[in-house]
Design a protein around this motif. Structure first.
Motif, PDB file in Angstrom:
ATOM      1  N   VAL A 147      26.773  71.405  71.399  1.00 39.07           N
ATOM      2  CA  VAL A 147      27.953  71.150  72.237  1.00 39.07           C
ATOM      3  C   VAL A 147      28.572  69.799  71.844  1.00 39.07           C
ATOM      4  N   PRO A 148      29.189  69.730  70.682  1.00 42.22           N
ATOM      5  CA  PRO A 148      29.712  68.460  70.155  1.00 42.22           C
ATOM      6  C   PRO A 148      30.800  67.827  71.010  1.00 42.22           C
ATOM      7  N   GLU A 149      31.476  68.630  71.850  1.00 42.55           N
ATOM      8  CA  GLU A 149      32.557  68.076  72.666  1.00 42.55           C
ATOM      9  C   GLU A 149      32.055  67.021  73.656  1.00 42.55           C
ATOM     10  N   ILE A 150      30.771  67.063  73.988  1.00 44.76           N
ATOM     11  CA  ILE A 150      30.203  66.064  74.900  1.00 44.76           C
ATOM     12  C   ILE A 150      30.337  64.656  74.320  1.00 44.76           C
ATOM     13  N   LEU A 151      30.318  64.561  73.004  1.00 48.72           N
ATOM     14  CA  LEU A 151      30.323  63.258  72.346  1.00 48.72           C
ATOM     15  C   LEU A 151      31.717  62.665  72.159  1.00 48.72           C
ATOM     16  N   LYS A 152      32.746  63.437  72.438  1.00 50.48           N
ATOM     17  CA  LYS A 152      34.106  62.936  72.231  1.00 50.48           C
ATOM     18  C   LYS A 152      34.411  61.745  73.130  1.00 50.48           C
ATOM     19  N   GLY A 153      33.982  61.826  74.389  1.00 48.94           N
ATOM     20  CA  GLY A 153      34.246  60.738  75.329  1.00 48.94           C
ATOM     21  C   GLY A 153      33.609  59.422  74.928  1.00 48.94           C
ATOM     22  N   PRO A 154      32.286  59.385  74.742  1.00 45.45           N
ATOM     23  CA  PRO A 154      31.627  58.121  74.400  1.00 45.45           C
ATOM     24  C   PRO A 154      32.122  57.485  73.110  1.00 45.45           C
ATOM     25  N   PHE A 155      32.598  58.306  72.171  1.00 47.37           N
ATOM     26  CA  PHE A 155      32.993  57.768  70.874  1.00 47.37           C
ATOM     27  C   PHE A 155      34.495  57.495  70.757  1.00 47.37           C
ATOM     28  N   SER A 156      35.231  57.693  71.848  1.00 46.64           N
ATOM     29  CA  SER A 156      36.687  57.534  71.774  1.00 46.64           C
ATOM     30  C   SER A 156      37.177  56.250  72.432  1.00 46.64           C
ATOM     31  N   SER A 157      36.255  55.369  72.802  1.00 48.62           N
ATOM     32  CA  SER A 157      36.670  54.128  73.453  1.00 48.62           C
ATOM     33  C   SER A 157      35.658  53.022  73.212  1.00 48.62           C
ATOM     34  N   SER A 158      36.024  51.832  73.619  1.00 49.74           N
ATOM     35  CA  SER A 158      35.146  50.665  73.648  1.00 49.74           C
ATOM     36  C   SER A 158      34.558  50.317  72.281  1.00 49.74           C
ATOM     37  N   LEU A 159      33.285  49.900  72.285  1.00 53.75           N
ATOM     38  CA  LEU A 159      32.664  49.338  71.090  1.00 53.75           C
ATOM     39  C   LEU A 159      32.580  50.319  69.928  1.00 53.75           C
ATOM     40  N   ILE A 160      32.209  51.558  70.223  1.00 58.71           N
ATOM     41  CA  ILE A 160      32.040  52.524  69.142  1.00 58.71           C
ATOM     42  C   ILE A 160      33.376  52.810  68.466  1.00 58.71           C
ATOM     43  N   LYS A 161      34.425  52.947  69.257  1.00 58.59           N
ATOM     44  CA  LYS A 161      35.752  53.171  68.683  1.00 58.59           C
ATOM     45  C   LYS A 161      36.166  51.981  67.826  1.00 58.59           C
ATOM     46  N   ARG A 162      35.886  50.771  68.314  1.00 59.61           N
ATOM     47  CA  ARG A 162      36.221  49.567  67.553  1.00 59.61           C
ATOM     48  C   ARG A 162      35.474  49.541  66.223  1.00 59.61           C
ATOM     49  N   ALA A 163      34.189  49.888  66.270  1.00 62.45           N
ATOM     50  CA  ALA A 163      33.385  49.907  65.042  1.00 62.45           C
ATOM     51  C   ALA A 163      33.929  50.920  64.044  1.00 62.45           C
ATOM     52  N   MET A 164      34.395  52.057  64.550  1.00 64.42           N
ATOM     53  CA  MET A 164      34.947  53.089  63.678  1.00 64.42           C
ATOM     54  C   MET A 164      36.308  52.674  63.123  1.00 64.42           C
ATOM     55  N   ASN A 165      37.154  52.105  63.979  1.00 59.52           N
ATOM     56  CA  ASN A 165      38.487  51.685  63.541  1.00 59.52           C
ATOM     57  C   ASN A 165      38.420  50.591  62.479  1.00 59.52           C
ATOM     58  N   LYS A 166      37.396  49.749  62.572  1.00 62.21           N
ATOM     59  CA  LYS A 166      37.232  48.664  61.599  1.00 62.21           C
ATOM     60  C   LYS A 166      36.535  49.129  60.325  1.00 62.21           C
ATOM     61  N   GLY A 167      36.078  50.378  60.319  1.00 63.54           N
ATOM     62  CA  GLY A 167      35.382  50.887  59.147  1.00 63.54           C
ATOM     63  C   GLY A 167      33.959  50.386  59.026  1.00 63.54           C
ATOM     64  N   ILE A 168      33.436  49.819  60.112  1.00 62.66           N
ATOM     65  CA  ILE A 168      32.069  49.304  60.109  1.00 62.66           C
ATOM     66  C   ILE A 168      31.071  50.443  60.299  1.00 62.66           C
ATOM     67  N   MET A 169      31.461  51.416  61.100  1.00 62.26           N
ATOM     68  CA  MET A 169      30.609  52.569  61.383  1.00 62.26           C
ATOM     69  C   MET A 169      31.411  53.846  61.164  1.00 62.26           C
ATOM     70  N   ASP A 170      30.818  54.774  60.448  1.00 65.06           N
ATOM     71  CA  ASP A 170      31.460  56.050  60.138  1.00 65.06           C
ATOM     72  C   ASP A 170      30.648  57.154  60.815  1.00 65.06           C
ATOM     73  N   ILE A 171      31.220  57.779  61.845  1.00 69.64           N
ATOM     74  CA  ILE A 171      30.488  58.781  62.624  1.00 69.64           C
ATOM     75  C   ILE A 171      31.078  60.167  62.394  1.00 69.64           C
ATOM     76  N   HIS A 172      30.202  61.119  62.098  1.00 64.04           N
ATOM     77  CA  HIS A 172      30.616  62.502  61.888  1.00 64.04           C
ATOM     78  C   HIS A 172      29.792  63.404  62.802  1.00 64.04           C
ATOM     79  N   ILE A 173      30.484  64.235  63.572  1.00 62.54           N
ATOM     80  CA  ILE A 173      29.819  65.144  64.505  1.00 62.54           C
ATOM     81  C   ILE A 173      29.918  66.567  63.964  1.00 62.54           C
ATOM     82  N   HIS A 174      28.789  67.254  63.912  1.00 65.06           N
ATOM     83  CA  HIS A 174      28.730  68.595  63.328  1.00 65.06           C
ATOM     84  C   HIS A 174      28.349  69.628  64.387  1.00 65.06           C
TER      85      HIS A 174
END
Length: 219
Positions: A9-36
C-alpha cells in the motif's frame, strides 16, 4: 543516499514524504527516495501477493514470489548496503543505528503487511530486521517512514542548524536532553530560568550540562 521502499500500500507513504524534513532532503538532492508497489509483481490477473499459511492458522501471508521478483529487479540495477524488513519482532531501532545508516549509499526497505511474510523472504532476501517498538501496526509503512526521517535529519545539509542535531537527547549517550525555553519570558506565572536570560555564556553552558546529567540520572 538512495532509499527504495517496497510496499503493498505505497499510498500510505505519500503523506510523510511530501512535507517537512524528508521533502527538504529530497528537494536538495541529499536523499533520493523511490517507492515501489509490490502489487505490480503480483500473481495472475488480480496481482495476488498473499495466501493462506501452510499448516493452518489465521491471517494471510505475504508470498515470496512478488517480493523476490521486485528485489531481483532492484538488485540488478544496483547493490544495496542494507536490505531491511520492518517487523515488530526485529531489532529495536535506535539513534545509534540511525547514525550508522547515514554511512550507507543504498538502502532497500520491505514493509510487512497481513499476518506476516513467508519465512524464506527473511532467510534469503533480508539482511536486517528492524522494529520501532514492541507493538503491532497493520503494516510496516509508517515504521519505514520513522526510520527514513531519523536518517534524513542526520544527513549534512538537511537541518538549517546542524548543531541542534548534536544536542538531540539520544545523541548524547551519557546525558539527557536539557530543558529548553523560548518567548515569552513569563506565561501564566511560569518563568524562564533567569540564568538563560543572563547572557553569561559560560554559566549557561554549565547550567545546561548539569541539567543534562540530571535528566539522564532521573530517567
Amino acid at each position: 543516499m538512495r532509499i527504495d521502499i517496497v510496499s503493498v500500500v505505497p499510498e500510505i507513504l505519500k503523506g510523510p514524504f511530501s512535507s517537512s524534513l524528508i521533502k527538504r532532503a529530497m528537494n536538495k538532492g541529499i536523499m533520493d527516495i523511490h517507492i515501489h508497489d509490490l502489487r505490480k509483481y503480483g500473481l495472475g490477473k488480480r496481482k495476488k501477493v498473499d495466501d493462506y499459511p501452510y499448516g493452518g492458522g489465521s491471517g494471510m501471508i505475504l508470498r515470496i514470489e512478488p517480493v523476490y521478483q521486485c528485489f531481483d529487479k532492484l538488485l540488478s540495477e544496483r547493490d544495496y548496503d542494507e536490505k531491511i524488513f520492518m517487523t515488530p519482532d526485529g531489532i529495536l531501532f535506535s539513534q545509534k543505528y540511525a547514525n550508522a545508516l547515514t554511512c550507507k549509499k543504498n538502502i532497500l526497505i520491505l514493509c510487512g503487511r497481513y499476518k506476516g511474510i513467508d519465512q524464506r523472504i527473511r532467510d534469503h532476501l533480508i539482511s536486517k530486521e528492524i522494529s520501532i517498538g514492541p507493538y503491532v501496526l497493520s503494516g510496516g509503512e509508517l515504521a519505514a517512514a520513522v526510520v527514513v526521517e531519523s536518517i534524513a535529519r542526520l544527513l549534512p545539509g538537511v537541518l538549517h542548524n546542524p548543531d541542534s542535531m548534536i544536542t538531540d537527547s539520544f545523541q548524547m549517550e551519557k546525558m539527557g536532553a536539557p530543558p529548553i525555553y523560548t518567548r515569552p519570558k513569563i506565561y501564566k506565572g511560569w518563568s524562564v530560568p533567569k540564568i538563560l536570560l543572563s547572557g553569561h555564556h559560560k554559566k549557561i553552558k554549565e547550567w545546561i550540562f548539569k541539567k543534562s546529567i540530571q535528566k539522564k540520572l532521573d530517567s
